[in-house]
Design a protein around this motif. Sequence first.
Motif, short mmCIF file in Angstrom:
data_model
loop_
_atom_site.label_atom_id
_atom_site.label_comp_id
_atom_site.label_asym_id
_atom_site.label_seq_id
_atom_site.Cartn_x
_atom_site.Cartn_y
_atom_site.Cartn_z
N MET A 82 0.83 -1.20 0.00
CA MET A 82 0.00 0.00 0.00
C MET A 82 0.87 1.26 0.00
O MET A 82 0.61 2.20 -0.74
N ILE A 83 1.91 1.26 0.81
CA ILE A 83 2.83 2.41 0.88
C ILE A 83 3.56 2.55 -0.45
O ILE A 83 3.70 3.66 -0.97
N LYS A 84 4.03 1.43 -1.01
CA LYS A 84 4.72 1.45 -2.30
C LYS A 84 3.80 2.02 -3.39
O LYS A 84 4.20 2.88 -4.17
N THR A 85 2.55 1.57 -3.41
CA THR A 85 1.58 2.04 -4.40
C THR A 85 1.32 3.54 -4.24
O THR A 85 1.26 4.28 -5.23
N PHE A 86 1.16 3.99 -3.00
CA PHE A 86 0.93 5.41 -2.74
C PHE A 86 2.11 6.24 -3.23
O PHE A 86 1.94 7.30 -3.85
N ALA A 87 3.33 5.76 -2.97
CA ALA A 87 4.54 6.48 -3.40
C ALA A 87 4.64 6.51 -4.93
O ALA A 87 5.06 7.51 -5.51
N ILE A 88 4.24 5.43 -5.59
CA ILE A 88 4.20 5.42 -7.05
C ILE A 88 3.21 6.47 -7.54
O ILE A 88 3.49 7.22 -8.48
N GLY A 89 2.06 6.56 -6.88
CA GLY A 89 1.06 7.56 -7.24
C GLY A 89 1.59 8.98 -7.06
O GLY A 89 1.37 9.84 -7.92
N LEU A 90 2.28 9.23 -5.97
CA LEU A 90 2.87 10.55 -5.73
C LEU A 90 3.89 10.89 -6.81
O LEU A 90 3.91 12.01 -7.34
N SER A 91 4.74 9.94 -7.13
CA SER A 91 5.77 10.16 -8.15
C SER A 91 5.14 10.43 -9.51
O SER A 91 5.57 11.33 -10.22
N PHE A 92 4.11 9.65 -9.86
CA PHE A 92 3.46 9.85 -11.15
C PHE A 92 2.72 11.19 -11.18
O PHE A 92 2.68 11.86 -12.21
N HIS A 93 2.17 11.58 -10.04
CA HIS A 93 1.49 12.88 -9.94
C HIS A 93 2.47 14.01 -10.27
O HIS A 93 2.15 14.91 -11.05
N LEU A 94 3.65 13.97 -9.68
CA LEU A 94 4.64 15.01 -9.95
C LEU A 94 5.15 14.95 -11.39
O LEU A 94 5.39 15.98 -12.01
N PHE A 95 5.27 13.74 -11.93
CA PHE A 95 5.65 13.59 -13.33
C PHE A 95 4.61 14.26 -14.23
O PHE A 95 4.95 15.00 -15.16
N THR A 96 3.34 14.03 -13.93
CA THR A 96 2.24 14.64 -14.70
C THR A 96 2.30 16.16 -14.59
O THR A 96 2.15 16.87 -15.58
N ASP A 97 2.52 16.67 -13.38
CA ASP A 97 2.62 18.12 -13.20
C ASP A 97 3.82 18.70 -13.93
O ASP A 97 3.76 19.81 -14.46
N ALA A 98 4.92 17.94 -13.99
CA ALA A 98 6.11 18.41 -14.71
C ALA A 98 5.81 18.50 -16.21
O ALA A 98 6.21 19.48 -16.87
N ILE A 99 5.09 17.53 -16.75
CA ILE A 99 4.70 17.58 -18.16
C ILE A 99 3.84 18.81 -18.41
O ILE A 99 4.01 19.52 -19.40
N ASP A 100 2.92 19.09 -17.49
CA ASP A 100 2.05 20.25 -17.62
C ASP A 100 2.86 21.54 -17.61
O ASP A 100 2.60 22.46 -18.39
N CYS A 101 3.86 21.62 -16.74
CA CYS A 101 4.73 22.81 -16.69
C CYS A 101 5.47 23.00 -18.01
O CYS A 101 5.52 24.10 -18.55
N LEU A 102 6.03 21.91 -18.51
CA LEU A 102 6.76 22.00 -19.77
C LEU A 102 5.84 22.43 -20.90
O LEU A 102 6.22 23.26 -21.73
N TRP A 103 4.64 21.90 -20.93
CA TRP A 103 3.68 22.25 -21.97
C TRP A 103 3.31 23.74 -21.86
O TRP A 103 3.24 24.44 -22.86
N SER A 104 3.09 24.20 -20.63
CA SER A 104 2.70 25.60 -20.42
C SER A 104 3.78 26.57 -20.86
O SER A 104 3.49 27.69 -21.27
N TYR A 105 5.02 26.16 -20.75
CA TYR A 105 6.13 27.04 -21.09
C TYR A 105 6.84 26.59 -22.37
O TYR A 105 8.04 26.73 -22.51
N ASN A 106 6.05 26.06 -23.30
CA ASN A 106 6.53 25.67 -24.63
C ASN A 106 7.77 24.78 -24.57
O ASN A 106 8.73 24.98 -25.31
#
Length: 113
Positions: A82-106
């Motif tokens: 459960m902890i491992k899965t939650f940490a994977i979710g957190l990591s993927f969440h930040l990965f998604t936000d990083a993609i969004d940042c890159l997209w926003s700033y061309n």
Amino acid sequence: MQTFTHYFLHFGFIFLIAYLIDKNNIKQVYLILLASMLVDLDHLLADPIFDPKRCSINFHLLHTYWAWALYLLVAFLAKNKMIKTFAIGLSFHLFTDAIDCLWSYNWDFKVLL
């Protein structure tokens, strides 16, 4: 398209991740991954709370590179599924936000520094 992609990664793609983690308990794993969205509670500490032009990465407390490193470390080292899965979710969440940042700033990678 950017908004759709962002929310698809946050809510749709994690269904595939849940399947890859444990296809026999996909609902439970999906809910744990979905719970990792609570990391966005750190947005409540910002002023304004929501700014569509702001990059979350390295701005919000739980969206820093240090936090991300910790999430990845826990994802690799945790024995509890459960902890491992939650940490994977957190990591993927930040990965998604990083993609969004890159997209926003061309796709200017300096925005992530």
